[in-house]
Write a protein that holds these residues in place. Structure first.
Motif, PDB file in Angstrom:
ATOM      1  N   GLY A  56      -1.408 -17.907  -1.730  1.00  0.00           N
ATOM      2  CA  GLY A  56       0.032 -17.899  -1.477  1.00  0.00           C
ATOM      3  C   GLY A  56       0.386 -17.719  -0.010  1.00  0.00           C
ATOM      4  O   GLY A  56       1.467 -18.101   0.423  1.00  0.00           O
ATOM      5  N   LEU A  57      -0.515 -17.149   0.775  1.00  0.00           N
ATOM      6  CA  LEU A  57      -0.286 -16.937   2.208  1.00  0.00           C
ATOM      7  C   LEU A  57      -0.858 -18.058   3.073  1.00  0.00           C
ATOM      8  O   LEU A  57      -0.583 -18.133   4.260  1.00  0.00           O
ATOM      9  CB  LEU A  57      -0.924 -15.610   2.651  1.00  0.00           C
ATOM     10  CG  LEU A  57      -0.408 -14.355   1.968  1.00  0.00           C
ATOM     11  CD1 LEU A  57      -1.270 -13.161   2.351  1.00  0.00           C
ATOM     12  CD2 LEU A  57       1.050 -14.109   2.325  1.00  0.00           C
ATOM     13  N   SER A  58      -1.656 -18.918   2.462  1.00  0.00           N
ATOM     14  CA  SER A  58      -2.381 -19.919   3.251  1.00  0.00           C
ATOM     15  C   SER A  58      -1.638 -21.247   3.344  1.00  0.00           C
ATOM     16  O   SER A  58      -0.738 -21.531   2.564  1.00  0.00           O
ATOM     17  CB  SER A  58      -3.768 -20.144   2.649  1.00  0.00           C
ATOM     18  OG  SER A  58      -3.665 -20.769   1.395  1.00  0.00           O
ATOM     19  N   GLU A  59      -2.058 -22.040   4.331  1.00  0.00           N
ATOM     20  CA  GLU A  59      -1.505 -23.393   4.513  1.00  0.00           C
ATOM     21  C   GLU A  59      -2.364 -24.443   3.828  1.00  0.00           C
ATOM     22  O   GLU A  59      -1.859 -25.374   3.219  1.00  0.00           O
ATOM     23  CB  GLU A  59      -1.427 -23.731   6.001  1.00  0.00           C
ATOM     24  CG  GLU A  59      -0.355 -23.001   6.755  1.00  0.00           C
ATOM     25  CD  GLU A  59      -0.308 -23.414   8.216  1.00  0.00           C
ATOM     26  OE1 GLU A  59      -0.747 -24.547   8.544  1.00  0.00           O
ATOM     27  OE2 GLU A  59       0.169 -22.619   9.024  1.00  0.00           O
ATOM     28  N   ILE A  96      -5.159 -19.272   6.967  1.00  0.00           N
ATOM     29  CA  ILE A  96      -3.927 -18.480   6.990  1.00  0.00           C
ATOM     30  C   ILE A  96      -3.463 -18.354   8.432  1.00  0.00           C
ATOM     31  O   ILE A  96      -4.210 -17.904   9.303  1.00  0.00           O
ATOM     32  CB  ILE A  96      -4.153 -17.086   6.376  1.00  0.00           C
ATOM     33  CG1 ILE A  96      -4.620 -17.228   4.924  1.00  0.00           C
ATOM     34  CG2 ILE A  96      -2.888 -16.243   6.466  1.00  0.00           C
ATOM     35  CD1 ILE A  96      -5.049 -15.941   4.279  1.00  0.00           C
ATOM     36  N   ARG A  97      -2.232 -18.741   8.672  1.00  0.00           N
ATOM     37  CA  ARG A  97      -1.634 -18.619  10.006  1.00  0.00           C
ATOM     38  C   ARG A  97      -0.411 -17.721   9.918  1.00  0.00           C
ATOM     39  O   ARG A  97       0.327 -17.754   8.946  1.00  0.00           O
ATOM     40  CB  ARG A  97      -1.204 -19.981  10.549  1.00  0.00           C
ATOM     41  CG  ARG A  97      -2.344 -20.868  10.888  1.00  0.00           C
ATOM     42  CD  ARG A  97      -1.854 -22.089  11.623  1.00  0.00           C
ATOM     43  NE  ARG A  97      -2.977 -22.984  11.856  1.00  0.00           N
ATOM     44  CZ  ARG A  97      -2.857 -24.262  12.077  1.00  0.00           C
ATOM     45  NH1 ARG A  97      -1.671 -24.820  12.094  1.00  0.00           N
ATOM     46  NH2 ARG A  97      -3.909 -25.012  12.280  1.00  0.00           N
ATOM     47  N   ASP A  98      -0.218 -16.933  10.956  1.00  0.00           N
ATOM     48  CA  ASP A  98       0.995 -16.123  11.042  1.00  0.00           C
ATOM     49  C   ASP A  98       1.546 -16.265  12.457  1.00  0.00           C
ATOM     50  O   ASP A  98       1.262 -17.257  13.121  1.00  0.00           O
ATOM     51  CB  ASP A  98       0.736 -14.662  10.653  1.00  0.00           C
ATOM     52  CG  ASP A  98      -0.343 -14.006  11.499  1.00  0.00           C
ATOM     53  OD1 ASP A  98      -0.727 -14.570  12.541  1.00  0.00           O
ATOM     54  OD2 ASP A  98      -0.792 -12.912  11.136  1.00  0.00           O
ATOM     55  N   ASP A  99       2.304 -15.302  12.917  1.00  0.00           N
ATOM     56  CA  ASP A  99       2.925 -15.399  14.240  1.00  0.00           C
ATOM     57  C   ASP A  99       1.930 -15.225  15.379  1.00  0.00           C
ATOM     58  O   ASP A  99       2.241 -15.552  16.518  1.00  0.00           O
ATOM     59  CB  ASP A  99       4.045 -14.352  14.365  1.00  0.00           C
ATOM     60  CG  ASP A  99       5.180 -14.631  13.394  1.00  0.00           C
ATOM     61  OD1 ASP A  99       5.344 -15.805  13.006  1.00  0.00           O
ATOM     62  OD2 ASP A  99       5.890 -13.678  13.023  1.00  0.00           O
ATOM     63  N   THR A 113      -6.649 -17.292  10.757  1.00  0.00           N
ATOM     64  CA  THR A 113      -7.558 -16.505   9.934  1.00  0.00           C
ATOM     65  C   THR A 113      -8.067 -17.358   8.779  1.00  0.00           C
ATOM     66  O   THR A 113      -7.316 -18.129   8.199  1.00  0.00           O
ATOM     67  CB  THR A 113      -6.825 -15.269   9.363  1.00  0.00           C
ATOM     68  OG1 THR A 113      -6.291 -14.520  10.451  1.00  0.00           O
ATOM     69  CG2 THR A 113      -7.753 -14.409   8.546  1.00  0.00           C
ATOM     70  N   PHE A 114      -9.341 -17.205   8.482  1.00  0.00           N
ATOM     71  CA  PHE A 114      -9.938 -17.886   7.337  1.00  0.00           C
ATOM     72  C   PHE A 114     -10.466 -16.839   6.370  1.00  0.00           C
ATOM     73  O   PHE A 114     -11.142 -15.894   6.769  1.00  0.00           O
ATOM     74  CB  PHE A 114     -11.075 -18.809   7.780  1.00  0.00           C
ATOM     75  CG  PHE A 114     -10.602 -19.990   8.562  1.00  0.00           C
ATOM     76  CD1 PHE A 114     -10.216 -21.155   7.915  1.00  0.00           C
ATOM     77  CD2 PHE A 114     -10.509 -19.939   9.940  1.00  0.00           C
ATOM     78  CE1 PHE A 114      -9.763 -22.248   8.624  1.00  0.00           C
ATOM     79  CE2 PHE A 114     -10.058 -21.020  10.665  1.00  0.00           C
ATOM     80  CZ  PHE A 114      -9.678 -22.181  10.003  1.00  0.00           C
ATOM     81  N   VAL A 115     -10.144 -17.010   5.094  1.00  0.00           N
ATOM     82  CA  VAL A 115     -10.624 -16.130   4.030  1.00  0.00           C
ATOM     83  C   VAL A 115     -11.390 -17.009   3.054  1.00  0.00           C
ATOM     84  O   VAL A 115     -10.891 -18.051   2.633  1.00  0.00           O
ATOM     85  CB  VAL A 115      -9.447 -15.427   3.314  1.00  0.00           C
ATOM     86  CG1 VAL A 115      -9.954 -14.557   2.184  1.00  0.00           C
ATOM     87  CG2 VAL A 115      -8.615 -14.632   4.297  1.00  0.00           C
ATOM     88  N   GLU A 116     -12.596 -16.576   2.702  1.00  0.00           N
ATOM     89  CA  GLU A 116     -13.413 -17.398   1.805  1.00  0.00           C
ATOM     90  C   GLU A 116     -13.703 -16.654   0.508  1.00  0.00           C
ATOM     91  O   GLU A 116     -14.042 -15.478   0.512  1.00  0.00           O
ATOM     92  CB  GLU A 116     -14.731 -17.776   2.480  1.00  0.00           C
ATOM     93  CG  GLU A 116     -15.570 -18.716   1.651  1.00  0.00           C
ATOM     94  CD  GLU A 116     -16.776 -19.256   2.394  1.00  0.00           C
ATOM     95  OE1 GLU A 116     -17.224 -20.349   2.032  1.00  0.00           O
ATOM     96  OE2 GLU A 116     -17.264 -18.594   3.324  1.00  0.00           O
TER      97      GLU A 116
END
Length: 184
Positions: A133-136, A154-157, A162-165
């Protein structure tokens, strides 16, 4: 009002100790640690990746959320022929199938060496939902052993991406349970 946390680790084979003082009350806890000399490869080294797709996260999350309602297992079929990626499930509530052809807008990249069908338990797949839900984008990879890797971007400001696997093992079904329709 004073709160303090002390974390200590005495070394190899010893627990991680946590001690918290909160308003005169002291709580202590120890967490057992596991030492592993060699990194765990989770079947990736011995079983090459046979499928890889980069999918927009929103359509993938919507598909998984819909499929979760219908059954307890997620069946993934990936093929070099259309529809390319097929996600399905069936259970007491009925059956549902969602297809992603490689030409659809949701798929940025697709490669498949041979058709493969694998089943995963939804209880394992659910651990991906919050991060999805947070990822692009999601990079979906499946190796010859059926291990599923979902790497989420996952990108933010911040300027850092960030990458989560998540690694999910295929559900093992023996021939006897296939004949009776039960999964083991």
């Amino acid at each position: 009002y004073f709160v303090a946390l002390q974390i200590s680790y005495a070394g190899h084979g010893r627990p991680l100790l946590l001690e918290m003082a909160d308003g005169g009350v002291v709580s202590s806890s120890g967490v057992a640690t596991i030492d592993n000399e060699d990194p765990i490869d989770f079947c990736w080294q011995d079983n090459p990746v046979v499928h890889r797709a980069i999918i927009q996260s929103t359509p993938l999350r919507e598909a998984l959320t819909e499929l979760e309602w219908w059954g307890s297992s997620l069946h993934v079929r990936i093929s070099p022929n259309a529809p390319h990626i097929e996600l399905s499930t069936k259970g007491q509530n009925g059956a549902c199938e969602i297809q992603f052809p490689s030409s659809c807008e949701a798929i940025d990249e697709f490669s498949c060496q041979a058709e493969k069908s694998t089943t995963y338990r939804f209880t394992l797949v659910q651990s991906v939902f919050k991060a999805l839900g947070l990822s692009e984008k999601a990079c979906l990879r499946v190796n010859e052993a059926g291990m599923l890797s979902l790497q989420l971007m996952i990108r933010d400001d911040s300027p850092v991406t960030t990458f989560v696997e998540f690694l999910i093992c295929a559900d093992i079904v023996d021939e006897d349970s296939q004949l009776t329709g039960q999964q083991g």
